[in-house]
Design an enzyme around this catalytic site. Structure first.
Site, PDB file in Angstrom:
ATOM      1  N   ASN A 138      47.393  35.147  33.534  1.00 35.51           N
ATOM      2  CA  ASN A 138      46.733  35.696  32.359  1.00 35.51           C
ATOM      3  C   ASN A 138      46.214  34.537  31.507  1.00 35.51           C
ATOM      4  O   ASN A 138      46.981  33.684  31.059  1.00 35.51           O
ATOM      5  CB  ASN A 138      47.747  36.539  31.572  1.00 35.51           C
ATOM      6  CG  ASN A 138      47.158  37.147  30.314  1.00 35.51           C
ATOM      7  OD1 ASN A 138      45.984  37.484  30.253  1.00 35.51           O
ATOM      8  ND2 ASN A 138      48.006  37.288  29.302  1.00 35.51           N
ATOM      9  N   ASP A 161      35.003  40.764  31.673  1.00 33.95           N
ATOM     10  CA  ASP A 161      34.947  42.227  31.692  1.00 33.95           C
ATOM     11  C   ASP A 161      34.539  42.727  30.310  1.00 33.95           C
ATOM     12  O   ASP A 161      35.211  42.432  29.316  1.00 33.95           O
ATOM     13  CB  ASP A 161      36.318  42.791  32.079  1.00 33.95           C
ATOM     14  CG  ASP A 161      36.253  44.251  32.475  1.00 33.95           C
ATOM     15  OD1 ASP A 161      35.485  45.005  31.848  1.00 33.95           O
ATOM     16  OD2 ASP A 161      36.969  44.652  33.401  1.00 33.95           O
ATOM     17  N   LYS A 165      33.730  50.910  27.304  1.00 33.95           N
ATOM     18  CA  LYS A 165      34.158  52.160  26.669  1.00 33.95           C
ATOM     19  C   LYS A 165      34.888  51.840  25.370  1.00 33.95           C
ATOM     20  O   LYS A 165      35.713  50.936  25.315  1.00 33.95           O
ATOM     21  CB  LYS A 165      35.065  52.962  27.600  1.00 33.95           C
ATOM     22  CG  LYS A 165      34.357  53.490  28.841  1.00 33.95           C
ATOM     23  CD  LYS A 165      35.290  54.331  29.690  1.00 33.95           C
ATOM     24  CE  LYS A 165      34.574  54.872  30.926  1.00 33.95           C
ATOM     25  NZ  LYS A 165      35.474  55.703  31.779  1.00 33.95           N
TER      26      LYS A 165
END
Length: 257
Positions: A138, A161, A165
């Site tokens: 991460n 990314d 939405k």
């Protein structure tokens, strides 16, 4: 990097027989995909990972970094050289090209998708890129724990990314918590380079960085020119083919007080 599946479960490690799985206490900017790797990718892990992949001590999750885990770039690469870190390196097209054409610079790819890392190793091995290392982790934890302060010359985040939405935008990497982590690892005068093909995310990036006290724009006008050392990848071409404008941003790390 390609969009992850928004509805997949959060990244976690399985617990022992008498304990529940442990999950992160805040959203991450990815969802790990499951899927079978090809035979070539499996071979990459068995034969190439000992050289390319940085062995790190984990925290609670499979891609976490234990707070006490550190990696000295001089030890990793066996030399002192400028260091470029790419977050979300995907299948490695950009960073393998950069590493193979810039042998006097060291490169570190940060990615969570194992198949992408395997592809990166295969391509790097074919290209003879020995100045490249990979870490399966991460990214914010790499910046916070793994890399020494002021050890990075350039930090790249290309096509993260977009989590387009509304209910998922909290997962975006470039948010107010990101600039302090980037500032920690970048040397004074180091450069943070960003690129995205999503206009709304580009505007958010620019707004976030405008409020970042440790950075100043390294460009004039609304957007930076396209970074000429970023090789054109299939992913970038796909965005262009869909009529999306590619927007670049670049910020210089201000001197530490």
């Amino acid at each position: 990097m390609p969009d992850a599946t928004p509805d997949a479960a959060p990244d976690a490690t399985s617990g022992t027989a008498d304990s529940a799985p442990r999950y992160r206490d805040k959203p991450v900017s990815f969802v790990r995909r499951s899927g079978r790797m090809s035979d070539a990718q499996e071979r990459a892990w068995s034969e190439l990972a000992p050289f390319y992949v940085v062995d790190v001590e984990r925290g609670a999750a499979a891609t976490s970094i234990h707070p006490d885990s550190t990696a000295d770039p001089v030890v990793l690469f066996g030399r002192e050289a400028p260091l470029v870190v790419e977050i979300g390196s995907g299948q490695g097209h950009a960073i393998v090209h950069a590493a193979s054409t810039t042998p006097d610079t060291d490169f570190l790819a940060v990615e969570v998708f194992r198949a992408g890392l395997a592809r990166t190793m295969l391509d790097a091995d074919r290209a003879g890129a020995r100045n490249l290392r990979l870490v399966e982790a991460n990214a914010p934890e790499v910046l916070e724990h793994l890399l020494p302060e002021g050890s990075v010359d350039e930090l790249w985040v290309f096509f993260p990314d977009p989590w387009h939405k509304a209910k998922h935008t909290k997962r975006r990497l470039i948010a107010p918590a990101f600039p302090p982590l980037a500032a920690r690892v970048l040397r004074d005068g180091g450069v943070l380079r960003l690129a995205t093909d999503w206009e709304e995310y580009a505007l958010q990036m620019r707004e976030v960085m405008a409020d970042a006290a440790d950075f100043a724009p390294a460009f004039e006008g609304d957007w930076a020119p396209r970074f000429d050392r970023r090789t054109m990848t299939a992913f970038e071409r796909k965005g262009i083919a869909k009529g999306r404008d590619i927007r670049d941003l670049a910020y210089r790390r201000l001197p530490r007080s």
